[in-house]
Design a protein around this motif. Structure first.
Motif, PDB file in Angstrom:
ATOM      1  N   GLU A  94     -36.419  -7.332  -5.240  1.00 34.22           N
ATOM      2  CA  GLU A  94     -37.560  -6.470  -5.508  1.00 34.22           C
ATOM      3  C   GLU A  94     -37.262  -5.531  -6.671  1.00 34.22           C
ATOM      4  O   GLU A  94     -36.117  -5.399  -7.099  1.00 34.22           O
ATOM      5  N   ALA A  95     -38.309  -4.839  -7.121  1.00 41.03           N
ATOM      6  CA  ALA A  95     -38.139  -3.873  -8.210  1.00 41.03           C
ATOM      7  C   ALA A  95     -37.277  -2.713  -7.721  1.00 41.03           C
ATOM      8  O   ALA A  95     -37.136  -2.495  -6.519  1.00 41.03           O
ATOM      9  N   LEU A  99     -40.674   0.458  -2.213  1.00 39.99           N
ATOM     10  CA  LEU A  99     -40.652   1.162  -0.925  1.00 39.99           C
ATOM     11  C   LEU A  99     -40.392   0.132   0.154  1.00 39.99           C
ATOM     12  O   LEU A  99     -41.324  -0.410   0.758  1.00 39.99           O
ATOM     13  N   SER A 100     -39.121  -0.204   0.393  1.00 39.26           N
ATOM     14  CA  SER A 100     -38.870  -1.261   1.372  1.00 39.26           C
ATOM     15  C   SER A 100     -37.579  -1.013   2.125  1.00 39.26           C
ATOM     16  O   SER A 100     -36.644  -0.416   1.606  1.00 39.26           O
ATOM     17  N   LEU A 101     -37.539  -1.479   3.357  1.00 40.26           N
ATOM     18  CA  LEU A 101     -36.338  -1.421   4.193  1.00 40.26           C
ATOM     19  C   LEU A 101     -36.141  -2.779   4.843  1.00 40.26           C
ATOM     20  O   LEU A 101     -37.095  -3.552   4.984  1.00 40.26           O
ATOM     21  N   ASP A 102     -34.892  -3.062   5.244  1.00 38.11           N
ATOM     22  CA  ASP A 102     -34.602  -4.291   5.987  1.00 38.11           C
ATOM     23  C   ASP A 102     -35.399  -4.274   7.302  1.00 38.11           C
ATOM     24  O   ASP A 102     -35.332  -3.300   8.055  1.00 38.11           O
ATOM     25  N   LYS A 103     -36.132  -5.352   7.558  1.00 39.51           N
ATOM     26  CA  LYS A 103     -37.035  -5.352   8.724  1.00 39.51           C
ATOM     27  C   LYS A 103     -36.296  -5.212  10.053  1.00 39.51           C
ATOM     28  O   LYS A 103     -36.792  -4.625  11.002  1.00 39.51           O
ATOM     29  N   ASP A 104     -35.081  -5.749  10.141  1.00 40.96           N
ATOM     30  CA  ASP A 104     -34.357  -5.694  11.414  1.00 40.96           C
ATOM     31  C   ASP A 104     -33.619  -4.374  11.622  1.00 40.96           C
ATOM     32  O   ASP A 104     -33.565  -3.856  12.734  1.00 40.96           O
ATOM     33  N   ILE A 113     -30.927  -0.494  -5.383  1.00 40.82           N
ATOM     34  CA  ILE A 113     -32.324  -0.068  -5.488  1.00 40.82           C
ATOM     35  C   ILE A 113     -32.387   1.417  -5.110  1.00 40.82           C
ATOM     36  O   ILE A 113     -31.488   1.939  -4.451  1.00 40.82           O
ATOM     37  N   ASN A 114     -33.471   2.082  -5.517  1.00 50.03           N
ATOM     38  CA  ASN A 114     -33.533   3.532  -5.310  1.00 50.03           C
ATOM     39  C   ASN A 114     -33.372   3.928  -3.841  1.00 50.03           C
ATOM     40  O   ASN A 114     -32.687   4.911  -3.535  1.00 50.03           O
ATOM     41  N   LEU A 168     -39.847  10.502  -3.911  1.00 53.60           N
ATOM     42  CA  LEU A 168     -40.084  11.359  -2.742  1.00 53.60           C
ATOM     43  C   LEU A 168     -40.615  10.539  -1.578  1.00 53.60           C
ATOM     44  O   LEU A 168     -40.184  10.720  -0.431  1.00 53.60           O
ATOM     45  N   SER A 169     -41.535   9.610  -1.869  1.00 52.68           N
ATOM     46  CA  SER A 169     -42.048   8.804  -0.754  1.00 52.68           C
ATOM     47  C   SER A 169     -40.943   7.946  -0.165  1.00 52.68           C
ATOM     48  O   SER A 169     -40.901   7.729   1.054  1.00 52.68           O
ATOM     49  N   ILE A 170     -40.026   7.486  -1.020  1.00 54.91           N
ATOM     50  CA  ILE A 170     -38.884   6.714  -0.493  1.00 54.91           C
ATOM     51  C   ILE A 170     -38.043   7.613   0.430  1.00 54.91           C
ATOM     52  O   ILE A 170     -37.645   7.210   1.527  1.00 54.91           O
ATOM     53  N   ALA A 171     -37.797   8.858  -0.012  1.00 53.60           N
ATOM     54  CA  ALA A 171     -36.971   9.769   0.799  1.00 53.60           C
ATOM     55  C   ALA A 171     -37.647  10.080   2.137  1.00 53.60           C
ATOM     56  O   ALA A 171     -36.984  10.124   3.185  1.00 53.60           O
ATOM     57  N   TYR A 172     -38.966  10.274   2.127  1.00 49.93           N
ATOM     58  CA  TYR A 172     -39.670  10.516   3.398  1.00 49.93           C
ATOM     59  C   TYR A 172     -39.540   9.301   4.320  1.00 49.93           C
ATOM     60  O   TYR A 172     -39.329   9.432   5.525  1.00 49.93           O
TER      61      TYR A 172
END
Ligand code: GLN
Length: 427
Positions: A94-95, A99-104, A113-114, A168-172
Motif C-alpha cells: 500500500e501507499a 490508513l490500514s492495520l493487519d486484520k488479525d 509505512i507511516n 493524525l488520523s493514523i495516530a488516532y
C-alpha cells in the motif's frame, strides 16, 4: 592516479540529469519550495571510504528514510520480540500514508509505512518518554550513525504539522487499537520531528553503510547496532522499503532501499556499501524519479543486485612486493567492486616502482565492475608513466584492452619474488 569510482558516479549523474519527470511533493508546504534540480549521489564502503558527487553538501529533511533507522533503534533498545508486538514485518503493498492495520493482529503491517513508523517512534526511549526527550535521543542515535551532530529543522516540522491531518488520523487509529498510548497529537509531533532531521546524501550514505556493516559505523568505528538488528532492519527495507513498488524494486534493482518525500533514497549492500541519492522530483509511488534511475544503473552496470553471488573474499591482495624496479601485486579470489577498490586504493597509497605487474594466478574471476575498474586502473597507471604487465595463466581476464586499444604486457612465466613479507591490508 585519481580513483575512477568518482568519475563513474559523475557519468551516472550526467546520464540522468536531463530527466525532469515527476513533481516535488507538495502536501508539505515547505517541500513544495524545494529546488527540483538538485542531484547528488554518495557511496560509502564498509571499509569507511566515501565516494560522492553532485549537490552532496545540501541539507534536506530525512523524512521516511528515518524509518529503518528508528526501527533499528527500537530493536536495539527493546529486542525484536517486543518491537514485533506493535509492528509486523509484512509488505503492505500500500501507499506510505495508508490508513490500514493487519486484520488479525491490529498491528501496522510494517515499520516502513507511516502507521508502523508512528508506532515505532513511540517505543523509543520508553513509551512514557516526553516528546522532547524522545526526539533528543533519536537525534543522538542518528548523529552517531552519520558521524556528525545532526539537528531538527523546526520550521519545516511546523509546516508539516500544520497539514498533518492524515498522520493524525493514523495516530488516532493506533490509539484506538491500543498500539500507542500517547496523545495522538504528541505522537505525530514526535514522529514529524524525527522526519524533520536535516541530512545530506553523504550523511545518508554513512548511515546506510553502518547498517550494511553490521551496525558499526565504518568511518568512526562506533558500535551502534548489533549485527542481527542491522540485518533485520535491512531485510524489512528489502521487502517494504519502496512501499507499493517494493516487489518490483527488489526483483529489478535488488538493493534494500528506503525513499523519502524530500527526494532522498538510500540503499545497502550488506558487507559492501551504503549508498544514497538526492533528487526531489517524485514518481507516483513517492519515490525519487532520478534516484530510482541512478539505483537501477548502479545495480545493472556495477553488478550490485543483492541476489548476484560473486563469492567474495575480504583481502584481494595476497602479496605485494617491490624490488628491482618492479612492483609485483599478487591478487586472489573473486575480483568484484569491493576487491577492485581495495586493490586500486593500495596502488594509490603505496609507492609503486616503474613497472607494475599483476599476478592473477590465484584469482578465481572478475565480475563486470571488477574487470572494468582494474583495467581502468591499469590504463591510468600507464598514463602516469608506468609500464604494466599481467600474468594470467588461466585467462581470467581475457582480452585486457585498456579501453584505448592498448594492452599490458602479457607474461608467460610467473613473476618471481624473493619475499612474501610485505602485505597490503587496506580495509
Ligand atoms: N513526514 C512524511 C509523512 O509522514 C514522510 C513521508 C515520506 O517520506 N514518504 O507524510
Amino acid at each position: 592516479m585519481d580513483m575512477p569510482i568518482t568519475d563513474y558516479l559523475d557519468e551516472i549523474l550526467d546520464e540522468v540529469r536531463d530527466n525532469d519527470n515527476g513533481e516535488v511533493a507538495d502536501y508539505i508546504p515547505e517541500l513544495a519550495a524545494a529546488n527540483p534540480d538538485r542531484l547528488a549521489v554518495s557511496l560509502c564502503t564498509t571499509g569507511g571510504h566515501m565516494y560522492s558527487t553532485g549537490d552532496d553538501d545540501i541539507e534536506f529533511t530525512i523524512q521516511s528514510i528515518s524509518k529503518p533507522f528508528a526501527y533499528a533503534i527500537a530493536l536495539q533498545e527493546l529486542g525484536i520480540a517486543e518491537v514485533t508486538k506493535v509492528v509486523g514485518m509484512e509488505p503492505s503493498g500500500e501507499a506510505f500514508n495508508e490508513l490500514s492495520l493487519d486484520k488479525d493482529t491490529n498491528r501496522p503491517m510494517n515499520p516502513m509505512i507511516n502507521a508502523g513508523a508512528i508506532a515505532v517512534n513511540q517505543l523509543i526511549n520508553g513509551s512514557d518518554s516526553s516528546v522532547e526527550e524522545r526526539v533528543d535521543r533519536i537525534v543522538d542515535w542518528f548523529s552517531r550513525l552519520a558521524g556528525r551532530e545532526l539537528q531538527v529543522d523546526e520550521e519545516f516540522c511546523q509546516s508539516e504539522i500544520a497539514t498533518a491531518d492524515r498522520n493524525l488520523s493514523i495516530a488516532y487509529m493506533l490509539r484506538n487499537y491500543g498500539i500507542i498510548q500517547d496523545d495522538a497529537q504528541d505522537a505525530v509531533l514526535s514522529y514529524t520531528r524525527q522526519c524533520s532531521i536535516l541530512v545530506t546524501v553523504r550523511d545518508l550514505a554513512m548511515m546506510a553503510a553502518t547498517i550494511a556493516n553490521g551496525g558499526v559505523n565504518p568511518v568512526t568505528e562506533d558500535h551502534i547496532f548489533d549485527p542481527v538488528v542491522s540485518r533485520h532492519a535491512q531485510a524489512v527495507m528489502a521487502s517494504a522499503g519502496m512501499y507499493n513498488g517494493a516487489g518490483r524494486w527488489l526483483a529489478a534493482v535488488g538493493i534494500p532501499a528506503k525513499s523519502g518525500v524530500s527526494g532522498g533514497l538510500i540503499g545497502t549492500l550488506p558487507g559492501q556499501i551504503g549508498m544514497a541519492t538526492f533528487s526531489p522530483r517524485l514518481d507516483g509511488q513517492g519515490n525519487s524519479f532520478r534516484g530510482v534511475e541512478i539505483f537501477t544503473i548502479l545495480s545493472e552496470v556495477m553488478g550490485m543486485h543483492l541476489m548476484n553471488n560473486t563469492g567474495r573474499v575480504n583481502r584481494a591482495v595476497r602479496n605485494w612486493n617491490s624490488e628491482n624496479g618492479s612492483t609485483i601485486i599478487q591478487l586472489q579470489g573473486a575480483i568484484d567492486f569491493r576487491a577492485s577498490e581495495n586493490i586500486l586504493r593500495g596502488a594509490i597509497q603505496e609507492d609503486l616502482e616503474k613497472r607494475v605487474v599483476l599476478d592473477l594466478d590465484r584469482v578465481s574471476g572478475f565480475n563486470r565492475v571488477g574487470r572494468r575498474i582494474i583495467l581502468e586502473g591499469l590504463r591510468r597507471l600507464t598514463m602516469d608513466g608506468h609500464a604494466t604487465a599481467l600474468f594470467d595463466p588461466d585467462n581470467v581476464l581475457p582480452d585486457p584492452d585498456l579501453g584505448d586499444g592498448t594492452y599490458p604486457e602479457m607474461l608467460t612465466e610467473k613473476p618471481f619474488v624473493t619475499s612474501y613479507e610485505m602485505e597490503v591490508d587496506t580495509p
